[in-house]
Design a protein around this motif. Sequence first.
Motif, PDB file in Angstrom:
ATOM      1  N   TYR A   1      31.239  40.887  40.759  1.00  0.00           N
ATOM      2  CA  TYR A   1      31.224  39.592  41.440  1.00  0.00           C
ATOM      3  C   TYR A   1      31.977  39.648  42.764  1.00  0.00           C
ATOM      4  CZ  TYR A   1      28.875  36.872  37.844  1.00  0.00           C
ATOM      5  OH  TYR A   1      27.930  36.356  36.993  1.00  0.00           O
ATOM      6  N   GLU A   2      33.015  40.469  42.839  1.00  0.00           N
ATOM      7  CA  GLU A   2      33.734  40.607  44.103  1.00  0.00           C
ATOM      8  C   GLU A   2      32.860  41.309  45.147  1.00  0.00           C
ATOM      9  OE1 GLU A   2      37.522  42.408  43.329  1.00  0.00           O
ATOM     10  OE2 GLU A   2      38.209  40.719  42.108  1.00  0.00           O
ATOM     11  N   ALA A   3      32.025  42.248  44.706  1.00  0.00           N
ATOM     12  CA  ALA A   3      31.076  42.878  45.626  1.00  0.00           C
ATOM     13  C   ALA A   3      30.046  41.864  46.107  1.00  0.00           C
ATOM     14  CB  ALA A   3      30.386  44.061  44.950  1.00  0.00           C
ATOM     15  N   VAL A   4      29.600  41.008  45.197  1.00  0.00           N
ATOM     16  CA  VAL A   4      28.651  39.956  45.564  1.00  0.00           C
ATOM     17  C   VAL A   4      29.285  38.994  46.563  1.00  0.00           C
ATOM     18  CG1 VAL A   4      27.385  37.955  44.683  1.00  0.00           C
ATOM     19  CG2 VAL A   4      27.352  40.101  43.403  1.00  0.00           C
ATOM     20  N   GLU A   5      30.564  38.679  46.365  1.00  0.00           N
ATOM     21  CA  GLU A   5      31.277  37.800  47.292  1.00  0.00           C
ATOM     22  C   GLU A   5      31.304  38.418  48.695  1.00  0.00           C
ATOM     23  OE1 GLU A   5      35.588  35.507  47.625  1.00  0.00           O
ATOM     24  OE2 GLU A   5      35.475  37.455  46.629  1.00  0.00           O
ATOM     25  N   ALA A   6      31.537  39.727  48.767  1.00  0.00           N
ATOM     26  CA  ALA A   6      31.564  40.412  50.063  1.00  0.00           C
ATOM     27  C   ALA A   6      30.203  40.337  50.745  1.00  0.00           C
ATOM     28  CB  ALA A   6      31.982  41.868  49.873  1.00  0.00           C
ATOM     29  N   ILE A   7      29.130  40.443  49.953  1.00  0.00           N
ATOM     30  CA  ILE A   7      27.770  40.324  50.501  1.00  0.00           C
ATOM     31  C   ILE A   7      27.558  38.921  51.061  1.00  0.00           C
ATOM     32  CG2 ILE A   7      25.314  40.288  49.904  1.00  0.00           C
ATOM     33  CD1 ILE A   7      25.932  42.509  47.845  1.00  0.00           C
ATOM     34  N   ASP A   8      27.960  37.913  50.282  1.00  0.00           N
ATOM     35  CA  ASP A   8      27.785  36.529  50.722  1.00  0.00           C
ATOM     36  C   ASP A   8      28.588  36.233  51.985  1.00  0.00           C
ATOM     37  OD1 ASP A   8      26.114  36.113  48.593  1.00  0.00           O
ATOM     38  OD2 ASP A   8      27.606  35.090  47.344  1.00  0.00           O
ATOM     39  N   LYS A   9      29.734  36.867  52.117  1.00  0.00           N
ATOM     40  CA  LYS A   9      30.577  36.664  53.304  1.00  0.00           C
ATOM     41  C   LYS A   9      30.112  37.519  54.486  1.00  0.00           C
ATOM     42  CE  LYS A   9      34.913  35.383  51.017  1.00  0.00           C
ATOM     43  NZ  LYS A   9      36.320  35.784  50.771  1.00  0.00           N
ATOM     44  N   GLN A  10      29.152  38.414  54.218  1.00  0.00           N
ATOM     45  CA  GLN A  10      28.670  39.358  55.239  1.00  0.00           C
ATOM     46  C   GLN A  10      29.834  40.163  55.819  1.00  0.00           C
ATOM     47  OE1 GLN A  10      26.342  36.990  58.021  1.00  0.00           O
ATOM     48  NE2 GLN A  10      24.566  37.051  56.679  1.00  0.00           N
ATOM     49  N   ASP A  11      30.744  40.532  54.932  1.00  0.00           N
ATOM     50  CA  ASP A  11      31.922  41.315  55.303  1.00  0.00           C
ATOM     51  C   ASP A  11      31.673  42.764  54.888  1.00  0.00           C
ATOM     52  OD1 ASP A  11      34.417  42.556  55.494  1.00  0.00           O
ATOM     53  OD2 ASP A  11      35.503  40.732  54.968  1.00  0.00           O
ATOM     54  N   THR A  12      31.190  43.568  55.808  1.00  0.00           N
ATOM     55  CA  THR A  12      30.815  44.943  55.468  1.00  0.00           C
ATOM     56  C   THR A  12      32.021  45.807  55.113  1.00  0.00           C
ATOM     57  OG1 THR A  12      30.820  45.491  57.828  1.00  0.00           O
ATOM     58  CG2 THR A  12      28.701  44.906  56.827  1.00  0.00           C
ATOM     59  N   HIS A  13      33.165  45.562  55.747  1.00  0.00           N
ATOM     60  CA  HIS A  13      34.367  46.332  55.419  1.00  0.00           C
ATOM     61  C   HIS A  13      34.783  46.050  53.975  1.00  0.00           C
ATOM     62  CE1 HIS A  13      38.234  48.336  55.969  1.00  0.00           C
ATOM     63  NE2 HIS A  13      38.804  47.275  55.398  1.00  0.00           N
ATOM     64  N   LEU A  14      34.775  44.760  53.605  1.00  0.00           N
ATOM     65  CA  LEU A  14      35.128  44.381  52.241  1.00  0.00           C
ATOM     66  C   LEU A  14      34.094  44.903  51.256  1.00  0.00           C
ATOM     67  CD1 LEU A  14      37.028  42.842  50.337  1.00  0.00           C
ATOM     68  CD2 LEU A  14      35.648  40.784  50.779  1.00  0.00           C
ATOM     69  N   LEU A  15      32.823  44.877  51.646  1.00  0.00           N
ATOM     70  CA  LEU A  15      31.761  45.362  50.767  1.00  0.00           C
ATOM     71  C   LEU A  15      31.964  46.836  50.444  1.00  0.00           C
ATOM     72  CD1 LEU A  15      29.111  44.979  49.252  1.00  0.00           C
ATOM     73  CD2 LEU A  15      27.891  45.427  51.397  1.00  0.00           C
ATOM     74  N   CYS A  16      32.325  47.634  51.454  1.00  0.00           N
ATOM     75  CA  CYS A  16      32.574  49.057  51.238  1.00  0.00           C
ATOM     76  C   CYS A  16      33.675  49.238  50.193  1.00  0.00           C
ATOM     77  CB  CYS A  16      32.960  49.731  52.558  1.00  0.00           C
ATOM     78  SG  CYS A  16      33.260  51.505  52.426  1.00  0.00           S
ATOM     79  N   GLU A  17      34.732  48.458  50.329  1.00  0.00           N
ATOM     80  CA  GLU A  17      35.847  48.550  49.380  1.00  0.00           C
ATOM     81  C   GLU A  17      35.424  48.132  47.980  1.00  0.00           C
ATOM     82  OE1 GLU A  17      40.157  46.374  48.501  1.00  0.00           O
ATOM     83  OE2 GLU A  17      39.199  46.159  50.466  1.00  0.00           O
ATOM     84  N   GLU A  18      34.702  47.013  47.877  1.00  0.00           N
ATOM     85  CA  GLU A  18      34.330  46.490  46.565  1.00  0.00           C
ATOM     86  C   GLU A  18      33.293  47.370  45.863  1.00  0.00           C
ATOM     87  OE1 GLU A  18      36.060  44.409  45.204  1.00  0.00           O
ATOM     88  OE2 GLU A  18      37.084  43.431  46.870  1.00  0.00           O
ATOM     89  N   LEU A  19      32.387  47.981  46.622  1.00  0.00           N
ATOM     90  CA  LEU A  19      31.438  48.913  46.016  1.00  0.00           C
ATOM     91  C   LEU A  19      32.178  50.122  45.440  1.00  0.00           C
ATOM     92  CD1 LEU A  19      28.455  48.903  48.556  1.00  0.00           C
ATOM     93  CD2 LEU A  19      28.517  47.879  46.272  1.00  0.00           C
ATOM     94  N   GLY A  20      33.250  50.525  46.119  1.00  0.00           N
ATOM     95  CA  GLY A  20      34.080  51.602  45.590  1.00  0.00           C
ATOM     96  C   GLY A  20      34.710  51.216  44.265  1.00  0.00           C
ATOM     97  N   ASP A  21      35.144  49.956  44.161  1.00  0.00           N
ATOM     98  CA  ASP A  21      35.734  49.477  42.912  1.00  0.00           C
ATOM     99  C   ASP A  21      34.702  49.443  41.788  1.00  0.00           C
ATOM    100  OD1 ASP A  21      38.150  49.207  44.172  1.00  0.00           O
ATOM    101  OD2 ASP A  21      37.963  47.052  44.517  1.00  0.00           O
ATOM    102  N   VAL A  22      33.464  49.054  42.119  1.00  0.00           N
ATOM    103  CA  VAL A  22      32.394  49.054  41.121  1.00  0.00           C
ATOM    104  C   VAL A  22      32.115  50.487  40.666  1.00  0.00           C
ATOM    105  CG1 VAL A  22      29.952  48.581  40.705  1.00  0.00           C
ATOM    106  CG2 VAL A  22      31.330  46.929  41.975  1.00  0.00           C
ATOM    107  N   LEU A  23      32.035  51.408  41.630  1.00  0.00           N
ATOM    108  CA  LEU A  23      31.783  52.811  41.302  1.00  0.00           C
ATOM    109  C   LEU A  23      32.901  53.371  40.433  1.00  0.00           C
ATOM    110  CD1 LEU A  23      30.121  55.383  41.610  1.00  0.00           C
ATOM    111  CD2 LEU A  23      31.304  55.810  43.769  1.00  0.00           C
TER     112      LEU A  23
END
Length: 269
Positions: A49-71
Amino acid sequence: MKQDFQFKSKYDVNDLVKIMQVLRGENGCLWDREQTHESIRKNLIEETYEAVEAIDKQDTHLLCEELGDVLMQVVFHAQIEAEAGVFDFSDVTDGVCKKLIERHPHVFGDTEVANSDEVLVNWDKIKSASKNRKTATDKMLSIPRQLPALMRACKVQEKAAKVGFDWPDAEGALQKFEEETGELRTAMQRQDADNIEEELGDLLFSVVNAARLLSVEPEEALTKSTDKFLNRFSVVEKLAGDRGVSMENASLQELDRLWDEAKTMLESK
């Protein structure tokens, strides 16, 4: 005893697997070593859900971090099974690679498709065949019960629609909504708690049906309505405070007037 580890300026997925092995190892992290699939189940959901939040915010830096957490969560679960000798991360990647190749015959095989709709049709056929799902019921039962309720209801309805079990348009779903509303009122008059829950569930199911037929994603629609309520409520609370009105002691009529005023203020912006 500290672990020997090679520090690098750039790490890759193999390093991530190794780090997790160290953390789960004999001289690793006490907390990581104690975890099970069940104990970190919620972490996987939260990180997604935090990765989804980053997508909704269009925050690519945050998305990179959150995808790492999912991985990391994927590697964590795979390591638990590796220790049990069942499968490891390489089996996870092997399985998903084979799945992608199998379900894209128009890319890796000789199948021809005219558009993306045909891609989805082929994907569904191949998936059903590989999972031995022969009936519409089989496909519905394969939808995880753990999904958010609105999302699961929509997916079940989509499976039913594919075999023709559907309203021709949203009007039929809206009529069903009105019917379910009447049945809920009857249950309320009888003060039948179990029946109230059942009829309320039917009402929500009919709302999802209407949303689907109107090409509206019910989860997103409800999220936006909740956001709208929060925005309006914050204005109501401020108006009440500015006027010395206690919301806890105010009448429903007074709060309703503040609500309408807040609505007008927000719509005028």
